[in-house]
Design an enzyme around this catalytic site. Structure first.
Site, PDB file in Angstrom:
ATOM      1  N   ARG A  58       0.842  -1.255  -0.155  1.00 43.43           N
ATOM      2  CA  ARG A  58       0.078  -0.097  -0.009  1.00 43.43           C
ATOM      3  C   ARG A  58       0.716   1.241  -0.121  1.00 43.43           C
ATOM      4  O   ARG A  58       0.516   2.383  -0.425  1.00 43.43           O
ATOM      5  CB  ARG A  58      -0.839  -0.048   1.153  1.00 43.43           C
ATOM      6  CG  ARG A  58      -2.266   0.828   0.925  1.00 43.43           C
ATOM      7  CD  ARG A  58      -3.346   0.409   1.953  1.00 43.43           C
ATOM      8  NE  ARG A  58      -2.953   0.702   3.385  1.00 43.43           N
ATOM      9  CZ  ARG A  58      -2.957   0.347   4.347  1.00 43.43           C
ATOM     10  NH1 ARG A  58      -3.949  -0.983   4.469  1.00 43.43           N
ATOM     11  NH2 ARG A  58      -2.439   0.544   5.502  1.00 43.43           N
ATOM     12  N   TYR A 111     -11.334  23.831 -10.751  1.00 45.54           N
ATOM     13  CA  TYR A 111     -11.824  22.675 -11.546  1.00 45.54           C
ATOM     14  C   TYR A 111     -13.361  22.210 -10.884  1.00 45.54           C
ATOM     15  O   TYR A 111     -13.199  22.460  -9.703  1.00 45.54           O
ATOM     16  CB  TYR A 111     -10.948  21.635 -11.439  1.00 45.54           C
ATOM     17  CG  TYR A 111     -11.222  20.245 -12.181  1.00 45.54           C
ATOM     18  CD1 TYR A 111     -11.464  20.301 -13.466  1.00 45.54           C
ATOM     19  CD2 TYR A 111     -11.048  19.285 -11.304  1.00 45.54           C
ATOM     20  CE1 TYR A 111     -11.599  18.895 -14.068  1.00 45.54           C
ATOM     21  CE2 TYR A 111     -11.211  18.071 -11.772  1.00 45.54           C
ATOM     22  CZ  TYR A 111     -11.796  17.869 -12.971  1.00 45.54           C
ATOM     23  OH  TYR A 111     -11.763  16.513 -13.792  1.00 45.54           O
ATOM     24  N   ASP A 183      -3.589  23.661  -8.025  1.00 42.74           N
ATOM     25  CA  ASP A 183      -3.795  22.667  -9.021  1.00 42.74           C
ATOM     26  C   ASP A 183      -2.826  23.354 -10.138  1.00 42.74           C
ATOM     27  O   ASP A 183      -3.332  24.344 -10.835  1.00 42.74           O
ATOM     28  CB  ASP A 183      -4.990  22.524  -9.340  1.00 42.74           C
ATOM     29  CG  ASP A 183      -5.537  21.473 -10.423  1.00 42.74           C
ATOM     30  OD1 ASP A 183      -4.792  21.345 -11.139  1.00 42.74           O
ATOM     31  OD2 ASP A 183      -6.563  20.887 -10.338  1.00 42.74           O
ATOM     32  N   LYS A 208      -3.569  13.717 -17.404  1.00 41.33           N
ATOM     33  CA  LYS A 208      -3.534  15.048 -18.817  1.00 41.33           C
ATOM     34  C   LYS A 208      -2.046  14.945 -19.237  1.00 41.33           C
ATOM     35  O   LYS A 208      -1.724  13.911 -19.975  1.00 41.33           O
ATOM     36  CB  LYS A 208      -3.624  16.404 -18.369  1.00 41.33           C
ATOM     37  CG  LYS A 208      -5.093  16.603 -17.427  1.00 41.33           C
ATOM     38  CD  LYS A 208      -6.122  16.245 -17.944  1.00 41.33           C
ATOM     39  CE  LYS A 208      -7.574  15.802 -17.268  1.00 41.33           C
ATOM     40  NZ  LYS A 208      -7.748  16.848 -16.275  1.00 41.33           N
TER      41      LYS A 208
HETATM   42  C1  LIG Z   1      -8.846  16.810 -15.073  1.00 45.29           C
HETATM   43  C2  LIG Z   1      -8.418  17.653 -14.364  1.00 45.29           C
HETATM   44  C3  LIG Z   1      -8.275  17.320 -12.664  1.00 45.29           C
HETATM   45  C4  LIG Z   1      -8.787  15.788 -12.428  1.00 45.29           C
HETATM   46  O1  LIG Z   1      -7.766  14.847 -13.023  1.00 45.29           O
HETATM   47  P1  LIG Z   1      -8.661  13.238 -13.154  1.00 45.29           P
HETATM   48  O2  LIG Z   1      -7.420  12.302 -13.252  1.00 45.29           O
HETATM   49  O3  LIG Z   1      -9.506  13.406 -14.237  1.00 45.29           O
HETATM   50  O4  LIG Z   1      -9.289  13.124 -11.798  1.00 45.29           O
HETATM   51  C5  LIG Z   1      -8.046  18.110 -11.934  1.00 45.29           C
HETATM   52  N1  LIG Z   1      -7.876  19.529 -12.086  1.00 45.29           N
HETATM   53  C6  LIG Z   1      -7.681  19.890 -13.440  1.00 45.29           C
HETATM   54  C7  LIG Z   1      -7.366  21.132 -13.720  1.00 45.29           C
HETATM   55  C8  LIG Z   1      -8.188  18.960 -14.617  1.00 45.29           C
HETATM   56  O5  LIG Z   1      -8.164  19.471 -15.736  1.00 45.29           O
END
Ligand SMILES: *Cc1c(COP(=O)(O)O)cnc(C)c1O
Length: 418
Positions: A58, A111, A183, A208
Site C-alpha cells: 500500500r 476545476y 492545481d 493530462k
Molecule cells: C482533469 C483535471 C483534474 C482531475 O483529474 P482526473 O485524473 O480526471 O481526476 C484536476 N484538475 C484539473 C485542472 C483538471 O483538468
C-alpha cells in the site's frame, strides 16, 4: 539526479536506475502486496516513525517510488505522493490540512469537481469554503480570517483561463499562517514553477500531459518541507493506492513531456490567434494572447503555455451548434485533455459565485493535440463554415431560433462569415 543538468535532460534520466533492475533502461512494473523480510531484525528495521507497517504494497513499490522521486525533482518540491486520479490528489490534499471549524479560500475558477467536493463534502465536515475572485491578487488579505487554514489556487483557472497572481496570494496566505495548495495541471511542472512562487503543495492531474496518451488516470501531489508531514499523514490514513501498471505509463509519458509541450504550446497559440480573427467567434480565452487580461502575469510567471484554452462562439441556433461539432473531423468531443489527440468540448456556463458568467454564446474548450497544425486549422475553419451554412440552409426552422438575439440572427452571421 544532479540538479545542474537542464530540465530537458533531467526529464530523461530522473527516477530511473538501470543498475537496480538488471540493466533495464526503464524501472519495471513492480506489482505486490506482501514484502517479506528474511529476518526478524530486518523486519523491525523497516518500521518507520509513526508507521510500523511501512513495508507493505500500500505504501508503494519501486515503480511508485521512481515516479514520486521524479515528480518531486521536476516540481522542485520536497516529496511527492501519487493518487489514483487527479481529483483524488486535489481532495486528499484538501483533507490533509483542514479540520472542522476551519475556513478555506478557493478560487472561483477552480476545476468543477474540486468545487463540488468543497461544497458537498468539506461543508458537511464543518469546513467553511469561500470562493474568491481569481484576479484578487494581494487583495485576498481582506478575505483572510483567523481560522483560514488553506488557500486553493488554480492558474489559469478551469474553463475561463484566468491567471492568478500566485506570489501575491501566497505572501498574504503565509502571513496569516495558511497553506497554499495549487492545481498546477495546465502548465505541467515545466511551465510553472509552483514552489518558486510560494506554493506549499502543487498538484498535477497526471492523467493530462504527464500521461500524454489518454490511456491512464492518475494524480500527483508534491509538497515542500513545511507541508509534507501533513500531506503524507493525511494521504496514508485514507489507504489510497495506485496501480504500478498505470504508474509505468506516467513514467513513460514523462520522458517526452518537453517535446510534446512545445508542440501543444505552439499549435495552441496559432489556433487561438486564428479563432480570434474569425467572425463566428465572440472571444478567445488564452493567457498567451497579448489581449488577454491575464497576459502580463502569465508572461511574468510562466515559462510557456499548454494546448488548452477556450473560445466563445457567437450565439448560434441549435442546428448551427450541431453542425459545428459534427463537422469537426480531427477534434473529438470528449472530456479530459493533454493527450496526443485534439478535442473540442462544449461547456456549460461556468459556475461562478463572485462574477457570474455573462456570455450568451456556446463556450468551447479546445485541447490542441499533436496533429499537423495546418490540418487542425483547416478542420476548425470548415466546421465554423458548416455552422454558418446551417443557418442559411434552414432559416428560422430551428426550434430554438427565437433564443438567438436579433443582432446575431442567422442572416447576420452569414454576412460576417462570407
Ligand atoms: C482533469 C483535471 C483534474 C482531475 O483529474 P482526473 O485524473 O480526471 O481526476 C484536476 N484538475 C484539473 C485542472 C483538471 O483538468
Amino acid at each position: 539526479m544532479e540538479s545542474n543538468f537542464n530540465i530537458d535532460t533531467r526529464l530523461l534520466h530522473a527516477g530511473r536506475n538501470p543498475a537496480s533492475h538488471g540493466g533495464l533502461v526503464n524501472t519495471p512494473v513492480c506489482r505486490g502486496s506482501t514484502i517479506v523480510a528474511p529476518t526478524l531484525q530486518e523486519w523491525e528495521a523497516r518500521k518507520t516513525p509513526g508507521n510500523p507497517y511501512a513495508s507493505y504494497g500500500r505504501f508503494g513499490s519501486a515503480t511508485t517510488l521512481a515516479l514520486q522521486d521524479m515528480m518531486a525533482e521536476l516540481e522542485g518540491g520536497h516529496r511527492s505522493l501519487v493518487f489514483p486520479s487527479g481529483l483524488a490528489a486535489c481532495t486528499h490534499a484538501l483533507l490533509a490540512f483542514v479540520r472542522s471549524g476551519d475556513h478555506v479560500l478557493m478560487t472561483d475558477s477552480v476545476y468543477g469537481p474540486t468545487r463540488s467536493f468543497a461544497e458537498d463534502v468539506l461543508s458537511r465536515l464543518g469546513v467553511e469554503v469561500e470562493f474568491y475572485d481569481p484576479t484578487i491578487g494581494a487583495g485576498i488579505r481582506q478575505q483572510m480570517r483567523k481560522n483560514t487554514r488553506l488557500v486553493f489556487v488554480e492558474s489559469p483557472g478551469s474553463a475561463t483561463f484566468d491567471i492568478q497572481d500566485i506570489p501575491a496570494i501566497s505572501a498574504q496566505a503565509h502571513e496569516h499562517g495558511a497553506f497554499v495548495v495549487m492545481d498546477n495541471t495546465w502548465a505541467s511542472p515545466l511551465f510553472f514553477k509552483a514552489f518558486e512562487h510560494g506554493v506549499d503543495v502543487s498538484i498535477q492531474a497526471a492523467t493530462k500531459y504527464l500521461v500524454g496518451h489518454s490511456d491512464a488516470l492518475m494524480g500527483v501531489a508534491t509538497a515542500n518541507e513545511r507541508a509534507w508531514p501533513l500531506l503524507k499523514a493525511g494521504a496514508h490514513d485514507f489507504g489510497q493506492t495506485t496501480s504500478p501498471d498505470d504508474i509505468f505509463l506516467v513514467l513513460r509519458g514523462l520522458r517526452t513531456l518537453s517535446l510534446r509541450m512545445q508542440r501543444h504550446w505552439e499549435s495552441g497559440v496559432r489556433l487561438a490567434k486564428f479563432l480570434q480573427q474569425h467572425s463566428m467567434v465572440e472571444r478567445v480565452l488564452h493567457p498567451a494572447l497579448p489581449e488577454d487580461p491575464g497576459h502580463a502575469l502569465w508572461k511574468r510567471d510562466f515559462q510557456g503555455a499548454s494546448g488548452l484554452f477556450a473560445f466563445v462562439l457567437l450565439p448560434l441556433t441549435r442546428a448551427q451548434t450541431i453542425a459545428f461539432f459534427n463537422s469537426l473531423k480531427l477534434f473529438g468531443i470528449g472530456l479530459s485533455w493533454g493527450g496526443f489527440e485534439s478535442l473540442a468540448l462544449p461547456m456549460d456556463a461556468p459556475k461562478r459565485a463572485v462574477a457570474p458568467w455573462t456570455s450568451q454564446g456556446q463556450l468551447v474548450r479546445v485541447h490542441v493535440g499533436l496533429e499537423d497544425y495546418i490540418d487542425l486549422e483547416a478542420d476548425m475553419a470548415q466546421a465554423l463554415e458548416a455552422a454558418a451554412k446551417a443557418a442559411a440552409r434552414k432559416p428560422g426552422t430551428s426550434s430554438d431560433v427565437s433564443a438567438v438575439p436579433p443582432q446575431h440572427s442567422a442572416v447576420h452571421l452569414m454576412e460576417n462569415v462570407l
